[in-house]
Design a protein around this motif. Structure first.
Motif, PDB file in Angstrom:
ATOM      1  N   LYS A 108       0.826  -1.211   0.000  1.00 18.56           N
ATOM      2  CA  LYS A 108       0.000   0.000   0.000  1.00 18.56           C
ATOM      3  C   LYS A 108       0.861   1.262   0.000  1.00 18.56           C
ATOM      4  N   VAL A 109       1.908   1.273   0.789  1.00 16.49           N
ATOM      5  CA  VAL A 109       2.812   2.434   0.829  1.00 16.49           C
ATOM      6  C   VAL A 109       3.481   2.616  -0.539  1.00 16.49           C
TER       7      VAL A 109
ATOM      8  N   LEU B  28       3.091   5.833  -3.079  1.00  9.17           N
ATOM      9  CA  LEU B  28       4.231   6.628  -3.547  1.00  9.17           C
ATOM     10  C   LEU B  28       4.322   6.637  -5.076  1.00  9.17           C
ATOM     11  N   LYS B  29       3.978   5.508  -5.701  1.00  9.12           N
ATOM     12  CA  LYS B  29       4.005   5.453  -7.162  1.00  9.12           C
ATOM     13  C   LYS B  29       2.911   6.327  -7.765  1.00  9.12           C
ATOM     14  N   GLU B  30       1.741   6.343  -7.139  1.00  7.66           N
ATOM     15  CA  GLU B  30       0.613   7.103  -7.667  1.00  7.66           C
ATOM     16  C   GLU B  30       0.712   8.588  -7.341  1.00  7.66           C
ATOM     17  N   ASN B  31       1.516   8.934  -6.359  1.00  6.94           N
ATOM     18  CA  ASN B  31       1.663  10.316  -5.924  1.00  6.94           C
ATOM     19  C   ASN B  31       3.137  10.712  -5.936  1.00  6.94           C
ATOM     20  N   PRO B  32       3.696  10.894  -7.118  1.00  8.00           N
ATOM     21  CA  PRO B  32       5.135  11.163  -7.223  1.00  8.00           C
ATOM     22  C   PRO B  32       5.596  12.391  -6.455  1.00  8.00           C
TER      23      PRO B  32
ATOM     24  N   HIS C 161       4.907  13.099  -3.491  1.00 10.81           N
ATOM     25  CA  HIS C 161       5.253  12.641  -2.154  1.00 10.81           C
ATOM     26  C   HIS C 161       6.559  11.842  -2.134  1.00 10.81           C
ATOM     27  N   ASN C 162       7.044  11.515  -3.299  1.00  9.20           N
ATOM     28  CA  ASN C 162       8.242  10.688  -3.410  1.00  9.20           C
ATOM     29  C   ASN C 162       9.486  11.531  -3.689  1.00  9.20           C
ATOM     30  N   GLN C 163       9.369  12.846  -3.642  1.00  9.30           N
ATOM     31  CA  GLN C 163      10.493  13.749  -3.887  1.00  9.30           C
ATOM     32  C   GLN C 163      11.104  14.170  -2.553  1.00  9.30           C
ATOM     33  N   PHE C 164      12.218  13.592  -2.221  1.00  7.93           N
ATOM     34  CA  PHE C 164      12.842  13.882  -0.924  1.00  7.93           C
ATOM     35  C   PHE C 164      14.082  14.683  -1.106  1.00  7.93           C
TER      36      PHE C 164
END
Length: 77
Positions: free
Chosen positions: A63-64, A68-72, A74-77
């Motif tokens: 799920k996590v 993260l894949k569907e909401n890129p 949120h994946n930008q750190f």
């Protein structure tokens, strides 16, 4: 000529040992990050360790990952 081959082999063995040590250090650091990430997810989600079976862990991880894949963004750190 044999002395040169022995020196080359010795240097190669030293480099190989350094490479193995570096690979171990990288692997150890990855493990630390994975553990910290897991700990943070468990903590932030208020999960109960007693209820975390392998199946539950896989489900949560999936799920996590999907989130993260569907909401890129949120994946930008």
């Amino acid at each position: 000529m044999i002395g040169g081959i022995v020196m080359q082999q010795s240097n190669l063995e030293k480099k190989e040992a350094k490479l193995k040590a570096l690979n171990k250090k990288i692997k150890d650091e990855k493990n630390k990050i994975e553990q910290r990430l897991g700990k943070q997810i468990i903590s932030q989600a208020n999960l109960d360790y007693a209820n975390l079976s392998n199946e539950n862990i896989k489900s949560i991880s999936k799920k996590v990952a999907e989130f993260l894949k569907e909401n890129p963004a949120h994946n930008q750190f």
